[in-house]
Design a protein around this motif. Structure first.
Motif, mmCIF file in Angstrom:
data_model
loop_
_atom_site.group_PDB
_atom_site.id
_atom_site.type_symbol
_atom_site.label_atom_id
_atom_site.label_comp_id
_atom_site.label_asym_id
_atom_site.label_seq_id
_atom_site.Cartn_x
_atom_site.Cartn_y
_atom_site.Cartn_z
ATOM 1 N N MET A 142 -16.232 18.447 67.787
ATOM 2 C CA MET A 142 -15.752 17.889 66.552
ATOM 3 C C MET A 142 -15.527 16.389 66.743
ATOM 4 N N ALA A 143 -15.823 15.632 65.720
ATOM 5 C CA ALA A 143 -15.613 14.193 65.757
ATOM 6 C C ALA A 143 -14.757 13.791 64.562
ATOM 7 N N ARG A 144 -13.878 12.850 64.782
ATOM 8 C CA ARG A 144 -13.040 12.292 63.709
ATOM 9 C C ARG A 144 -13.525 10.867 63.473
ATOM 10 N N ILE A 145 -13.960 10.585 62.244
ATOM 11 C CA ILE A 145 -14.495 9.273 61.886
ATOM 12 C C ILE A 145 -13.534 8.615 60.911
ATOM 13 N N THR A 146 -13.092 7.418 61.253
ATOM 14 C CA THR A 146 -12.176 6.658 60.399
ATOM 15 C C THR A 146 -12.919 5.407 59.928
ATOM 16 N N TYR A 147 -12.886 5.173 58.614
ATOM 17 C CA TYR A 147 -13.646 4.068 58.041
ATOM 18 C C TYR A 147 -12.920 3.477 56.840
ATOM 19 N N ASP A 148 -13.357 2.282 56.441
ATOM 20 C CA ASP A 148 -12.804 1.578 55.292
ATOM 21 C C ASP A 148 -13.541 2.023 54.041
ATOM 22 N N ASP A 149 -12.810 2.526 53.071
ATOM 23 C CA ASP A 149 -13.344 3.011 51.805
ATOM 24 C C ASP A 149 -12.797 2.102 50.694
ATOM 25 N N PRO A 150 -13.469 2.003 49.543
ATOM 26 C CA PRO A 150 -12.931 1.167 48.463
ATOM 27 C C PRO A 150 -11.493 1.514 48.072
ATOM 28 N N GLU A 151 -11.087 2.779 48.291
ATOM 29 C CA GLU A 151 -9.721 3.181 47.949
ATOM 30 C C GLU A 151 -8.761 3.100 49.127
ATOM 31 N N GLY A 152 -9.217 2.620 50.278
ATOM 32 C CA GLY A 152 -8.362 2.526 51.456
ATOM 33 C C GLY A 152 -9.046 3.101 52.687
ATOM 34 N N VAL A 153 -8.260 3.402 53.684
ATOM 35 C CA VAL A 153 -8.789 3.953 54.931
ATOM 36 C C VAL A 153 -8.956 5.463 54.774
ATOM 37 N N GLU A 154 -10.136 5.967 55.136
ATOM 38 C CA GLU A 154 -10.438 7.395 55.031
ATOM 39 C C GLU A 154 -10.779 7.948 56.409
ATOM 40 N N THR A 155 -10.549 9.240 56.601
ATOM 41 C CA THR A 155 -10.909 9.923 57.835
ATOM 42 C C THR A 155 -11.586 11.238 57.480
ATOM 43 N N VAL A 156 -12.722 11.519 58.135
ATOM 44 C CA VAL A 156 -13.412 12.794 57.969
ATOM 45 C C VAL A 156 -13.625 13.402 59.346
ATOM 46 N N GLU A 157 -13.677 14.721 59.397
ATOM 47 C CA GLU A 157 -13.982 15.424 60.637
ATOM 48 C C GLU A 157 -15.272 16.205 60.441
ATOM 49 N N VAL A 158 -16.223 16.018 61.360
ATOM 50 C CA VAL A 158 -17.514 16.704 61.304
ATOM 51 C C VAL A 158 -17.925 17.090 62.720
ATOM 52 N N GLU A 159 -18.906 17.974 62.817
ATOM 53 C CA GLU A 159 -19.484 18.306 64.116
ATOM 54 C C GLU A 159 -20.216 17.071 64.641
ATOM 55 N N THR A 160 -20.156 16.846 65.932
ATOM 56 C CA THR A 160 -20.743 15.632 66.505
ATOM 57 C C THR A 160 -22.243 15.539 66.279
ATOM 58 N N GLU A 161 -22.943 16.680 66.221
ATOM 59 C CA GLU A 161 -24.395 16.630 66.020
ATOM 60 C C GLU A 161 -24.772 16.206 64.607
ATOM 61 N N LYS A 162 -23.804 16.065 63.715
ATOM 62 C CA LYS A 162 -24.065 15.622 62.344
ATOM 63 C C LYS A 162 -23.907 14.109 62.182
ATOM 64 N N ILE A 163 -23.791 13.393 63.312
ATOM 65 C CA ILE A 163 -23.685 11.926 63.296
ATOM 66 C C ILE A 163 -24.957 11.355 63.909
#
Length: 65
Positions: A1-22
């Motif tokens: 599992m991977a946790r990705i944190t990024y800047d979104d127009p509405e603020g900071v967002e975090t999503v969790e996905v399987e690593t092979e989906k990156i």
């Protein structure tokens, strides 16, 4: 599992996905993340804060093509 944190127009967002989906994004200079709903999130490196994985999942095998 991977946790990705990024800047979104509405603020900071975090999503969790399987690593092979990156993967590298062909649309932007950044990464592409396949979401659970089948859609894709293209994140430029400038908007990406972090990608967190376990040590084992974070390793890359460069021996293959």
């Amino acid at each position: 599992m991977a946790r990705i944190t990024y800047d979104d127009p509405e603020g900071v967002e975090t999503v969790e996905v399987e690593t092979e989906k990156i993967s590298d994004s062909g649309k932007v200079h950044g990464v592409r993340v396949q979401l659970e709903d089948g859609g894709y999130l293209h994140l430029p490196y400038a908007r990406l804060y972090s990608i967190e994985t376990s040590e084992e999942e974070g390793k890359v095998d460069y021996s293959g093509p």
